[in-house]
Motif scaffolding. Structure first.
Motif, PDB file in Angstrom:
ATOM      1  N   LEU A 484      50.121  41.258  45.226  1.00  0.00           N
ATOM      2  CA  LEU A 484      49.871  42.311  44.245  1.00  0.00           C
ATOM      3  C   LEU A 484      49.282  43.567  44.851  1.00  0.00           C
ATOM      4  N   HIS A 485      48.961  43.502  46.157  1.00  0.00           N
ATOM      5  CA  HIS A 485      48.418  44.664  46.873  1.00  0.00           C
ATOM      6  C   HIS A 485      47.112  45.160  46.245  1.00  0.00           C
ATOM      7  N   VAL A 486      46.302  44.231  45.744  1.00  0.00           N
ATOM      8  CA  VAL A 486      45.025  44.628  45.142  1.00  0.00           C
ATOM      9  C   VAL A 486      44.045  45.006  46.234  1.00  0.00           C
ATOM     10  N   SER A 487      43.034  45.761  45.848  1.00  0.00           N
ATOM     11  CA  SER A 487      42.004  46.232  46.769  1.00  0.00           C
ATOM     12  C   SER A 487      40.672  45.574  46.426  1.00  0.00           C
ATOM     13  N   PRO A 488      39.789  45.362  47.413  1.00  0.00           N
ATOM     14  CA  PRO A 488      38.450  44.859  47.122  1.00  0.00           C
ATOM     15  C   PRO A 488      37.688  45.741  46.140  1.00  0.00           C
ATOM     16  N   CYS A 489      38.105  47.005  46.052  1.00  0.00           N
ATOM     17  CA  CYS A 489      37.399  47.946  45.188  1.00  0.00           C
ATOM     18  C   CYS A 489      37.936  47.933  43.753  1.00  0.00           C
ATOM     19  N   ASP A 490      39.067  47.264  43.524  1.00  0.00           N
ATOM     20  CA  ASP A 490      39.598  47.162  42.174  1.00  0.00           C
ATOM     21  C   ASP A 490      38.667  46.299  41.325  1.00  0.00           C
ATOM     22  N   SER A 491      38.709  46.539  40.015  1.00  0.00           N
ATOM     23  CA  SER A 491      37.772  45.864  39.116  1.00  0.00           C
ATOM     24  C   SER A 491      38.482  45.040  38.052  1.00  0.00           C
ATOM     25  N   LEU A 492      37.775  43.995  37.611  1.00  0.00           N
ATOM     26  CA  LEU A 492      38.208  43.143  36.515  1.00  0.00           C
ATOM     27  C   LEU A 492      37.008  42.881  35.615  1.00  0.00           C
ATOM     28  N   PRO A 493      37.248  42.580  34.345  1.00  0.00           N
ATOM     29  CA  PRO A 493      36.112  42.323  33.449  1.00  0.00           C
ATOM     30  C   PRO A 493      35.532  40.922  33.651  1.00  0.00           C
ATOM     31  N   ASP A 494      34.225  40.845  33.681  1.00  0.00           N
ATOM     32  CA  ASP A 494      33.564  39.548  33.783  1.00  0.00           C
ATOM     33  C   ASP A 494      33.325  38.999  32.381  1.00  0.00           C
ATOM     34  N   VAL A 495      34.402  38.502  31.815  1.00  0.00           N
ATOM     35  CA  VAL A 495      34.342  37.833  30.513  1.00  0.00           C
ATOM     36  C   VAL A 495      35.134  36.540  30.638  1.00  0.00           C
ATOM     37  N   GLN A 496      34.841  35.618  29.759  1.00  0.00           N
ATOM     38  CA  GLN A 496      35.538  34.331  29.871  1.00  0.00           C
ATOM     39  C   GLN A 496      37.035  34.528  29.725  1.00  0.00           C
ATOM     40  N   PHE A 497      37.747  33.845  30.604  1.00  0.00           N
ATOM     41  CA  PHE A 497      39.195  33.960  30.626  1.00  0.00           C
ATOM     42  C   PHE A 497      39.794  32.556  30.569  1.00  0.00           C
ATOM     43  N   CYS A 498      40.790  32.391  29.727  1.00  0.00           N
ATOM     44  CA  CYS A 498      41.424  31.076  29.566  1.00  0.00           C
ATOM     45  C   CYS A 498      42.893  31.141  29.958  1.00  0.00           C
ATOM     46  N   ILE A 499      43.337  30.096  30.646  1.00  0.00           N
ATOM     47  CA  ILE A 499      44.763  29.900  30.910  1.00  0.00           C
ATOM     48  C   ILE A 499      45.248  28.850  29.929  1.00  0.00           C
ATOM     49  N   GLU A 500      46.230  29.225  29.118  1.00  0.00           N
ATOM     50  CA  GLU A 500      46.599  28.389  27.989  1.00  0.00           C
ATOM     51  C   GLU A 500      47.207  27.050  28.411  1.00  0.00           C
ATOM     52  N   LYS A 501      47.190  26.165  27.462  1.00  0.00           N
ATOM     53  CA  LYS A 501      47.765  24.831  27.635  1.00  0.00           C
ATOM     54  C   LYS A 501      49.242  24.943  28.004  1.00  0.00           C
ATOM     55  N   ASP A 502      49.681  24.030  28.853  1.00  0.00           N
ATOM     56  CA  ASP A 502      51.075  23.902  29.304  1.00  0.00           C
ATOM     57  C   ASP A 502      51.479  24.954  30.337  1.00  0.00           C
ATOM     58  N   LYS A 503      50.688  26.012  30.515  1.00  0.00           N
ATOM     59  CA  LYS A 503      51.026  26.966  31.551  1.00  0.00           C
ATOM     60  C   LYS A 503      50.637  26.356  32.895  1.00  0.00           C
ATOM     61  N   TYR A 504      51.519  26.340  33.853  1.00  0.00           N
ATOM     62  CA  TYR A 504      51.332  25.699  35.165  1.00  0.00           C
ATOM     63  C   TYR A 504      51.090  24.191  35.015  1.00  0.00           C
ATOM     64  N   GLY A 505      51.529  23.614  33.874  1.00  0.00           N
ATOM     65  CA  GLY A 505      51.360  22.186  33.678  1.00  0.00           C
ATOM     66  C   GLY A 505      49.984  21.791  33.184  1.00  0.00           C
ATOM     67  N   ASN A 506      49.189  22.747  32.677  1.00  0.00           N
ATOM     68  CA  ASN A 506      47.857  22.417  32.157  1.00  0.00           C
ATOM     69  C   ASN A 506      47.955  21.504  30.936  1.00  0.00           C
ATOM     70  N   PRO A 507      47.273  20.340  30.967  1.00  0.00           N
ATOM     71  CA  PRO A 507      47.309  19.470  29.779  1.00  0.00           C
ATOM     72  C   PRO A 507      46.463  20.038  28.643  1.00  0.00           C
ATOM     73  N   GLU A 508      45.469  20.860  28.983  1.00  0.00           N
ATOM     74  CA  GLU A 508      44.588  21.495  28.015  1.00  0.00           C
ATOM     75  C   GLU A 508      44.335  22.926  28.447  1.00  0.00           C
ATOM     76  N   PRO A 509      43.898  23.782  27.547  1.00  0.00           N
ATOM     77  CA  PRO A 509      43.509  25.138  27.957  1.00  0.00           C
ATOM     78  C   PRO A 509      42.412  25.069  29.020  1.00  0.00           C
ATOM     79  N   TRP A 510      42.522  25.933  30.031  1.00  0.00           N
ATOM     80  CA  TRP A 510      41.513  25.948  31.120  1.00  0.00           C
ATOM     81  C   TRP A 510      40.680  27.211  30.994  1.00  0.00           C
TER      82      TRP A 510
END
Length: 776
Positions: A484-510
């Protein structure tokens, strides 16, 4: 009357002549018999004698020697004989003179048998010394059987020694015979030969022995069991002084020097050479298995089709281990682990933890855990498969007290204990694994597989794989930078993030939480996110990149452990060895090129013929720009994250300072690294890098249920980082090692912003506004 006198005179002359005749007849018969005995002995009538070929190449067991990259002997592989021969040129002159003065004063004047000495021995029945020359003593060591109590057999054996001695004198020079003799003699305590003896008793090579040290070893040649410096110090000292007197008598020493040397104590500097003692014990055991596999490969067989015997064939194995760095690594472990262990004991007294050392287990679960350990023990295996005992007999034996020696940080303890109690006892101890490698070559410089090989033989560098915690996160970040060519200086929000069920084979939301269970709700740079091991940012990156690409990258980085492509791996759920982690991290320090860790560079036979030379295994994994950007991310860990204490003189809290470290670090050079801590504090990691050295450290107990109750002591920064810091401080104090304090090499073309403190030029500004979530 005159006639009678003449007759008597003639009769007397006849009797005398008859006596003379018989005397010379008997003398000639004796000489002839002696010659006949020697001829019969030489023809093999009294037993087989060595052939010319055997004399040319006497078969002695030679230990295989493990040599460090700086030329030091790390250890040897042998069964009965710890023998590594040296040439005459490697013997100090005073050692040779001491030997001749004491054992064979006319050594250079005879051809194997000292006639003068023999006559003296016969005349005085051995009361004024024996008649064996150095050559005869060598013949006895090499080719003749042990002395018999039968006088006839002893005479025959002596004759055989004489014959062999004469042959040896024809075959070898005087200097070669001296070297062979000193190489062959058993000095005790696995000191087979002069080189092993010098190293064991004085910690030095033969050429570095002092006069008095050489005299002691020569004195032991008379009887190494009798003249034992540990059991009979006074007797050994007197014998040494006798040797010094002999040297003075033969004009090899002045009287003044002899007198002064005789006043000195023995001053033994004991360095035992056994498989379980000495330096780099865990590495040597790994190497033993590696060599066995090498010897089993048909392409490595001898020209005659036989396999090399690593215990008898005198191989020289040249390794990448640096003896100085290995010593520093072991010292660092021995300085930190006792303090950490003391705090662990403090927190696990019966009043503080009734189920100590386990936390969160019921009594039934603990019993089950111990039962599993019983059946996995060496004692169980030995009794079941070697002694053929049934399960009940074996299990009952674990409840019977026996005498044993157990480990403690204050020294070994002789005690009476049941085998089951000893299992429980050892589960209280924290273990460690540490490896240090040069990333550009893959040369492994230090390898510490545990705290004490005699009592903890499981190697935590390569055998053991443990959950890596947040030390896995740089792999996720590297994949994101690559894709993705991201930089160490790029920012993301520090809030809870969930990967939904069945995505990447998740049996439950992560929906992972941060370590402290809190979210700031603010924008955070990737550099700060990695420095502080913020799980919410890692989860977002993992979602955008996908688990499979991360697994693919990790595999290219040399990790062979099975890793499921699920999002949770981003937080460090896989079990990986220290060996694999160091190799993987080395790729980032080596501009994106993976170099497989190497421990052996060359193997030679006893004649110096090269049998093996390693060929580096390398592959490009990521670009130099991606590698450098990942390194800059990890520099943030030591600049403002969990590794910041490396920059301070003392840790932040008094309790931590006094119990855990109390070490002045104050590193001011560029350091990239990452701490790692598992959920229940059972595993603590620190991976640290400078441009030419990558080192990984793991600390934890054998069972994951044995751990610190809080993260104060159970985090990687408390358990593992201090070992890395102590080791690096020692390395830096030795400038000859050349461990870098420089910055990591920046690529010629760097398109990713890595210095977040430097103002961004207008033309270099990213499309995204600062302090906003990355638009993937």
């Amino acid at each position: 009357m005159a006639k009678k006198s003449v007759a008597k005179k003639k009769k007397g002359n006849t009797g005398f002549l008859k006596f003379i005749k018989w005397f010379w007849l008997l003398f000639a018969s004796g000489v002839a018999a002696g010659v006949l005995v020697f001829l019969l002995a030489s023809w093999g009538v009294f037993g087989k004698l060595p052939t010319f070929e055997v004399l040319e190449n006497p078969q002695t067991d030679l230990a295989s020697e493990i040599v460090s990259s700086d030329g030091e002997t790390l250890g040897k592989f042998y069964i009965d004989a710890n023998r590594t021969p040296v040439s005459f040129s490697e013997l100090p002159d005073h050692l040779v003179k001491a030997l001749i003065a004491t054992e064979d004063e006319r050594y250079y004047d005879h051809s194997g048998i000292d006639a003068r000495g023999t006559l003296r021995a016969v005349a005085y029945m051995g009361s004024k010394g024996g008649a064996s020359t150095i050559t005869q003593q060598l013949a006895k060591l090499l080719f003749t059987e042990r002395a018999s109590s039968n006088i006839v057999a002893r005479v025959i054996q002596k004759v055989k020694e004489w014959v062999i001695a004469v042959r040896l004198e024809k075959q070898y020079t005087k200097e070669e015979i001296i070297a062979m003799y000193l190489n062959q003699y058993d000095f005790g305590y696995n000191g087979d030969g002069i080189r092993s003896a010098a190293r064991i008793y004085f910690g030095k090579e033969p050429q570095n022995l002092s006069i008095q040290e050489s005299a002691m070893l020569v004195g032991m040649l008379k009887n190494s069991s009798l003249y034992n410096p540990f059991r009979r110090e006074k007797l050994t000292l007197d014998r040494r002084n006798t040797v010094l007197s002999q040297m003075e008598k033969n004009d090899f020493l002045s009287e003044e020097l002899k007198d002064s040397l005789q006043q000195l104590p023995l001053e033994i500097d004991f360095h035992p050479e056994s498989h379980r003692e000495g330096i780099a014990t865990y590495f040597r055991e790994y190497l033993r298995d590696w060599l066995k596999k090498w010897a089993e490969d048909p392409k490595n067989f001898k020209p005659d089709g036989e396999k090399y015997n690593i215990y008898l064939d005198g191989l020289k194995i040249y390794t990448t281990i640096d003896s100085r760095m290995q010593a520093y690594a072991e010292e660092a472990v021995n300085e930190h682990m006792p303090r950490l262990q003391a705090e662990f004991f403090h927190q696990n007294t019966p009043d503080r933890n009734p189920t100590a050392p386990f936390l969160g287990l019921t009594n039934d679960e603990i019993d089950n855990l111990l039962e599993r350990s019983i059946k996995q023990s060496e004692r169980w295996r030995h009794m079941k498969y070697d002694l053929k005992k049934n399960d009940k007999e074996i299990r009952d034996s674990f409840d019977k007290e026996i005498e044993m020696t157990v480990f403690s940080w204050e020294g070994e303890i002789d005690t009476l204990m049941t085998p089951l109690d000893s299992i429980r006892y050892y589960k209280k101890f924290l273990r460690t694994g540490m490896m240090s490698m040069e990333p550009q070559t893959g040369h492994v410089k230090a390898w510490v597989g545990g705290i004490d090989y005699r009592h903890f033989q499981y190697d935590q560098v390569k055998q053991g794989s443990r959950q890596v915690g947040s030390t896995f996160k740089p792999f996720v970040y590297a994949a994101a930078i690559d894709q993705l060519h991201v930089s160490p200086c790029d920012s993301l929000p520090d809030v809870q993030f969930c990967i939904e069920k069945d995505k990447y084979g998740n049996p439950e939301p992560w929906c992972p939480k941060n370590a402290d269970g809190k979210f700031t709700g603010e924008m955070m740079s990737l550099k700060d996110g990695l420095a502080n091991s913020v799980n919410s940012l890692t989860a977002r990156l993992m979602d955008k990149v996908g688990p499979q690409p991360v697994v693919n990258m990790v595999k290219k980085l040399g990790v062979e452990a099975e890793i499921l492509p699920v999002p949770s791996i981003g937080l460090g759920t896989p079990d990986i060895s220290v060996y694999e982690m160091v190799g993987a991290y080395g790729t980032f320090a080596n501009q994106g090129v993976y170099v497989k860790p190497v421990m052996v560079t060359r193997i030679e036979d006893k004649n110096g013929t090269v049998l093996y030379e390693y060929v580096p295994e390398t592959r490009d994994v990521v670009s130099d720009e991606v590698a450098y950007t990942t390194v800059k991310l990890m520099e943030g860990v030591t600049q403002g994250g969990s590794g910041t204490r490396l920059r301070h003189k003392w840790a932040s809290t008094a309790v931590y300072k006094e119990i855990i470290t109390g070490y002045p670090y104050e590193f001011n050079n560029p350091i990239a690294g990452k701490t790692g801590t598992t959920d229940n504090q059972s595993d603590g990691w620190f991976m640290g890098m400078v441009p030419n050295l990558v080192t990984g450290v793991w600390v934890g107990a054998e069972d994951r249920a044995a751990h610190f109750a809080s993260i104060t002591y159970g985090q990687g920064a408390s358990m593992a980082l201090p070992i890395w810091a102590l080791y690096m401080r020692k390395c830096y104090n030795n400038e000859d090692l050349g461990v870098s304090k420089e910055a990591f090499q920046e690529p010629e073309e760097l398109t990713i912003r890595v210095d977040c403190d430097k103002p961004v030029e207008e033309e270099d500004k990213p499309v995204e506004a600062e302090e906003v979530e990355i638009d993937f």
